[in-house]
Design an enzyme around this catalytic site. Structure first.
Site, PDB file in Angstrom:
ATOM      1  N   LYS A   1      68.761  69.216  57.434  1.00  0.00           N
ATOM      2  CA  LYS A   1      69.608  68.218  58.114  1.00  0.00           C
ATOM      3  C   LYS A   1      69.346  66.833  57.491  1.00  0.00           C
ATOM      4  O   LYS A   1      69.050  66.748  56.314  1.00  0.00           O
ATOM      5  CB  LYS A   1      69.336  68.221  59.621  1.00  0.00           C
ATOM      6  CG  LYS A   1      69.358  69.638  60.211  1.00  0.00           C
ATOM      7  CD  LYS A   1      69.430  69.620  61.701  1.00  0.00           C
ATOM      8  CE  LYS A   1      69.221  71.017  62.243  1.00  0.00           C
ATOM      9  NZ  LYS A   1      69.700  71.184  63.587  1.00  0.00           N
TER      10      LYS A   1
ATOM     11  N   HIS B   1      78.754  73.801  59.889  1.00  0.00           N
ATOM     12  CA  HIS B   1      77.637  73.726  60.840  1.00  0.00           C
ATOM     13  C   HIS B   1      78.135  73.071  62.124  1.00  0.00           C
ATOM     14  O   HIS B   1      78.965  72.172  62.091  1.00  0.00           O
ATOM     15  CB  HIS B   1      76.493  72.914  60.225  1.00  0.00           C
ATOM     16  CG  HIS B   1      75.231  72.992  61.002  1.00  0.00           C
ATOM     17  ND1 HIS B   1      75.017  72.249  62.141  1.00  0.00           N
ATOM     18  CD2 HIS B   1      74.118  73.752  60.837  1.00  0.00           C
ATOM     19  CE1 HIS B   1      73.821  72.549  62.625  1.00  0.00           C
ATOM     20  NE2 HIS B   1      73.255  73.450  61.854  1.00  0.00           N
TER      21      HIS B   1
ATOM     22  N   GLU C   1      76.942  70.913  63.986  1.00  0.00           N
ATOM     23  CA  GLU C   1      76.799  69.443  64.045  1.00  0.00           C
ATOM     24  C   GLU C   1      77.942  68.765  63.294  1.00  0.00           C
ATOM     25  O   GLU C   1      78.387  67.684  63.672  1.00  0.00           O
ATOM     26  CB  GLU C   1      75.428  69.031  63.496  1.00  0.00           C
ATOM     27  CG  GLU C   1      74.334  69.398  64.483  1.00  0.00           C
ATOM     28  CD  GLU C   1      72.978  69.688  63.861  1.00  0.00           C
ATOM     29  OE1 GLU C   1      72.752  69.342  62.683  1.00  0.00           O
ATOM     30  OE2 GLU C   1      72.140  70.288  64.569  1.00  0.00           O
TER      31      GLU C   1
ATOM     32  N   GLY D   1      68.056  73.596  67.942  1.00  0.00           N
ATOM     33  CA  GLY D   1      67.184  72.440  68.179  1.00  0.00           C
ATOM     34  C   GLY D   1      66.710  72.303  69.616  1.00  0.00           C
ATOM     35  O   GLY D   1      66.172  71.267  69.992  1.00  0.00           O
TER      36      GLY D   1
ATOM     37  N   SER E   1      66.621  77.755  66.847  1.00  0.00           N
ATOM     38  CA  SER E   1      65.222  77.756  67.293  1.00  0.00           C
ATOM     39  C   SER E   1      64.417  78.954  66.780  1.00  0.00           C
ATOM     40  O   SER E   1      63.541  79.465  67.483  1.00  0.00           O
ATOM     41  CB  SER E   1      65.145  77.654  68.826  1.00  0.00           C
ATOM     42  OG  SER E   1      65.725  76.428  69.265  1.00  0.00           O
TER      43      SER E   1
HETATM   44  C1  PEP Z   1      70.218  74.622  62.346  1.00  0.00           C
HETATM   45  O1  PEP Z   1      70.176  73.432  62.141  1.00  0.00           O
HETATM   46  O2  PEP Z   1      71.047  75.296  61.742  1.00  0.00           O
HETATM   47  C2  PEP Z   1      69.268  75.213  63.290  1.00  0.00           C
HETATM   48  C3  PEP Z   1      69.370  76.481  63.559  1.00  0.00           C
HETATM   49  O3  PEP Z   1      68.331  74.372  63.828  1.00  0.00           O
HETATM   50  P1  PEP Z   1      67.011  74.817  64.656  1.00  0.00           P
HETATM   51  O4  PEP Z   1      66.361  75.921  63.862  1.00  0.00           O
HETATM   52  O5  PEP Z   1      66.178  73.583  64.695  1.00  0.00           O
HETATM   53  O6  PEP Z   1      67.458  75.279  65.997  1.00  0.00           O
END
Ligand code: PEP
Length: 252
Positions: free
Chosen positions: A11, A94, A96, A172, A213
């Site tokens: 990220k 993604h 985000e 996250g 996560s």
């Molecule tokens: C991601 O950013 O694609 C993601 C899965 O983040 P995290 O592993 O922190 O949940």
């Protein structure tokens, strides 16, 4: 047999100095985990140094996004061939980017077709919000994202596509999906939709990653599921020991 892929999505973290530090902490541990494909996706500004640092290792490099056009008046954007100068992979759609930057299934599709043309391996992200999950709408959301996002792909390119199922409520948050729930989405919703689009042989070749996560403690549970072909890892990919442990779990 699908070779598992573990991809780290950094990220908007790590400047050039920090990138060098993390790569040197990762390199030897990650390089020796040959049983799984490994890829790292740092920010654009770190791709040049990361490409240098990873030369000769078995670790691949990916970008976190790109534009679909090849060049022109698109201030602030990066083209497929610019990504291809350094990378073998590109993350597309993604959540985000969908949430904060107006990315839609239509733009994801344009980018996917551009990745095909540029000979990049796309990691296409899909996944439902918490409200959609709680309303029992996961199937509807994910199937629509796959149908709309993956349309028009050449049959010979289809097996190259990587899909990442990332339930937004798990990203996250430290609250990963259960491995059983992720398996059900991969095996009963995503793979049958891929089969509809590209035929059963291609659908069986396409890797479907889980993301949300994932950490060193839960990775093996996910990888034990028949339709979970690796992981897209955010937070834990910024910690060398965690990410190496996840890659090792994928290689077993
Ligand atoms: C991601 O950013 O694609 C993601 C899965 O983040 P995290 O592993 O922190 O949940």
């Amino acid at each position: 047999m699908r070779k598992k892929l573990v991809a780290g999505n950094w990220k908007m973290n790590k400047n050039v100095v920090e990138t060098r530090e993390l790569l040197s902490a990762l390199a030897s541990g990650l390089d020796s985990v040959g049983g799984a494909e490994r890829a790292l996706c740092p920010p654009f500004t770190s791709l040049f140094v990361a490409a240098e640092a990873l030369t000769g290792t078995g670790i691949g490099l990916g970008a976190q996004n790109m534009h679909w056009e090849e060049k022109g008046a698109f201030t602030g954007e990066i083209s497929p061939s610019m990504v291809k100068e350094f990378c073998a992979y590109v993350i597309l759609g993604h959540s985000e980017r969908r949430m904060y930057f107006g990315e839609t299934d239509e733009t994801v599709n344009k980018k996917l077709l551009a990745a095909q043309k540029a000979d990049l391996t796309p990691v296409v992200c899909v996944g439902e919000t918490l409200a959609q999950y709680e309303a029992g709408e996961t199937r509807q959301v994910v199937v629509e994202q796959i149908r709309a996002g993956l349309q028009g792909v050449a049959p010979e390119f289809a097996p190259r596509i990587v899909v990442a199922y990332e339930p937004i409520w798990a990203i996250g948050t430290g609250k990963a999906s259960s491995a059983e729930n992720a398996q059900a989405v991969h095996g009963e919703m995503i793979r049958p939709t891929l089969s509809e689009l590209f035929g059963e042989e291609a659908a069986q070749a396409i890797r479907i990653l889980y993301g949300g996560s994932v950490n060193a403690a839960n990775a093996a549970d996910f990888f034990a599921q028949p339709d979970i072909d690796g992981a897209l890892v955010g937070g834990a990919s910024l910690k060398a020991d965690e990410f190496i442990a996840i890659a090792k779990a994928a290689a077993e």
